[in-house]
Design a protein around this motif. Structure first.
Motif, PDB file in Angstrom:
ATOM      1  N   UNK A 147       0.840  -1.199   0.000  1.00 16.92           N
ATOM      2  CA  UNK A 147       0.000   0.000   0.000  1.00 16.92           C
ATOM      3  C   UNK A 147       0.872   1.246   0.000  1.00 16.92           C
ATOM      4  N   UNK A 148       0.492   2.245  -0.771  1.00 16.92           N
ATOM      5  CA  UNK A 148       1.314   3.440  -0.931  1.00 16.92           C
ATOM      6  C   UNK A 148       0.586   4.684  -0.421  1.00 16.92           C
ATOM      7  N   UNK A 149       1.356   5.736  -0.187  1.00 18.34           N
ATOM      8  CA  UNK A 149       0.772   7.053   0.068  1.00 18.34           C
ATOM      9  C   UNK A 149       0.285   7.640  -1.251  1.00 18.34           C
ATOM     10  N   UNK A 150      -0.457   8.729  -1.164  1.00 14.64           N
ATOM     11  CA  UNK A 150      -0.894   9.412  -2.379  1.00 14.64           C
ATOM     12  C   UNK A 150       0.308   9.806  -3.224  1.00 14.64           C
ATOM     13  N   UNK A 151       1.338  10.368  -2.588  1.00 18.14           N
ATOM     14  CA  UNK A 151       2.526  10.821  -3.327  1.00 18.14           C
ATOM     15  C   UNK A 151       3.243   9.649  -3.982  1.00 18.14           C
ATOM     16  N   UNK A 152       3.388   8.535  -3.264  1.00 21.23           N
ATOM     17  CA  UNK A 152       4.058   7.365  -3.838  1.00 21.23           C
ATOM     18  C   UNK A 152       3.245   6.770  -4.982  1.00 21.23           C
ATOM     19  N   UNK A 153       1.935   6.757  -4.840  1.00 28.23           N
ATOM     20  CA  UNK A 153       1.081   6.265  -5.913  1.00 28.23           C
ATOM     21  C   UNK A 153       1.217   7.101  -7.171  1.00 28.23           C
ATOM     22  N   UNK A 154       1.347   8.404  -7.008  1.00 28.95           N
ATOM     23  CA  UNK A 154       1.545   9.276  -8.169  1.00 28.95           C
ATOM     24  C   UNK A 154       2.877   8.980  -8.853  1.00 28.95           C
ATOM     25  N   UNK A 155       3.902   8.666  -8.083  1.00 29.96           N
ATOM     26  CA  UNK A 155       5.196   8.330  -8.686  1.00 29.96           C
ATOM     27  C   UNK A 155       5.106   7.035  -9.496  1.00 29.96           C
TER      28      UNK A 155
END
Length: 348
Positions: free
Chosen positions: A235-243
């Motif tokens: 599971x990722x943060x919003x920022x990591x998901x965007x990357x």
């Protein structure tokens, strides 16, 4: 910014801060920020906010458990979803302080649980009551929601189901596009978000195998049957998901044609469009509306058409063309500035 737009204070009521309704709250906060409005977000508990937003400190600073204080402070009250813990609290504070209450509906939660039509909901209630499990509070609130004059709706499918409402879709701040699309014919396909039954991860995994030359990245923990071409990153943060989205070649939204999938506008679709990614998605009403011709649509739940779409997207030219169209659509329709006029008019 006009005086009519500036200076408003809005209290948003969320039934739970530890699940994805907080993502909708974040979207509405971005729009309120674009208008220069102040916001507070009320939830029963705020000590463990939804993990993808854990790094969004400026937003998290707006969370509070003080419903009475927020009701007194705000000019208008917005209940996120017609559920106990949000709509009932907002209505109580609205009556106490003579404030207008607006309902926001971004997902078909109630309809998925109890039926899409009022008749089906009533029959379900009778059946549950016969088993000693009447969700009476939820039904009362859903009935009460029919009488609320002002409703915000995230997409046209929900607007049709509710019979009214101002469309205020999910929003994303404009940002730079992701990397240039690679020239190779092996493609990296991303599934970003929470893995849930209605999101079609099983269909996507089967299609990736059949299409060949596909590397699949999934933001979830690896299952026991994970395959060599799959990379499960947790599971990722919003920022990591965007990357993840920025680095991939294709984003797939494989929503199933069940109630939840049929009435939901996935926020990750907007992220993918903003990043200029090529998108393959299920041909469901909210998704078709959001893409407006800027992505490839396939029959939901059917592996064959998804395989064909992935094979077509081995073409870097087609990936680049679709990415440019998707980004243009996102910039024109899904930024806070684009959404702000409808949002402001509904809450005026």
């Amino acid at each position: 910014m006009t005086a009519a737009r500036a200076g408003r204070r809005v209290a948003f009521f969320v039934f739970a801060a530890d699940e994805n309704t907080l993502g909708r709250a974040f979207s509405l906060w971005l729009t309120a920020e674009a208008l220069g409005w102040e916001s507070r977000f009320v939830a029963p508990r705020i000590d463990a906010p939804w993990p993808p937003l854990a790094s969004e400190q400026r937003f998290l600073e707006q969370l509070t458990t003080d419903a009475d204080g927020a009701g007194r402070w705000a000019d208008v009250l917005v209940a996120l979803k017609p559920w106990p813990g949000s709509l009932d609290v907002a209505l109580r504070q609205g009556a106490r302080y003579d404030k207008r209450v607006v309902l926001d509906v971004d997902d078909p939660d109630f309809e998925a649980a109890y039926g899409e039509s009022l008749r089906r909901q009533a029959l379900n209630f009778v059946e549950l009551a016969g088993r000693g499990k009447p969700p009476l509070r939820a039904y009362r609130l859903r009935y009460r929601a029919r009488t609320i004059e002002h409703v915000l709706i995230s997409n046209p499918a929900l607007q049709r189901w509710y019979g009214r409402g101002t469309i205020v879709p999910h929003t994303r701040v404009a940002r730079a596009p992701g990397r240039a699309h690679s020239e190779g014919t092996e493609i990296e396909v991303a599934f970003v978000g929470t893995v849930a039954d209605h999101k079609g991860i099983g269909v996507l995994r089967r299609a990736a195998v059949s299409a060949g030359r596909v590397r699949l990245v999934v933001t979830a923990d690896a299952p026991p049957d994970a395959l060599p071409h799959e990379r499960w990153i947790g599971r990722t943060s919003l920022a990591d998901g965007l990357r993840v989205i920025d680095r991939c070649d294709v984003v797939v939204i494989a929503s199933q044609p069940w109630t939840y999938g049929a009435g939901q506008l996935p926020a990750k679709l907007i992220d993918a469009m903003m990043a200029g990614r090529a998108v393959v998605a299920s041909a469901l009403e909210p998704i078709r509306w959001a893409l407006d011709g800027s992505g490839l649509l396939v029959a939901p739940g059917d592996v064959g058409p998804l395989v064909e779409a992935l094979q077509r997207l081995r073409s870097p030219v087609l990936r680049a063309e679709l990415g440019e169209r998707a980004r243009a659509r996102a910039l024109s329709r899904f930024t806070p500035d684009a959404i702000a006029p409808a949002f402001a008019a509904a809450l005026a």
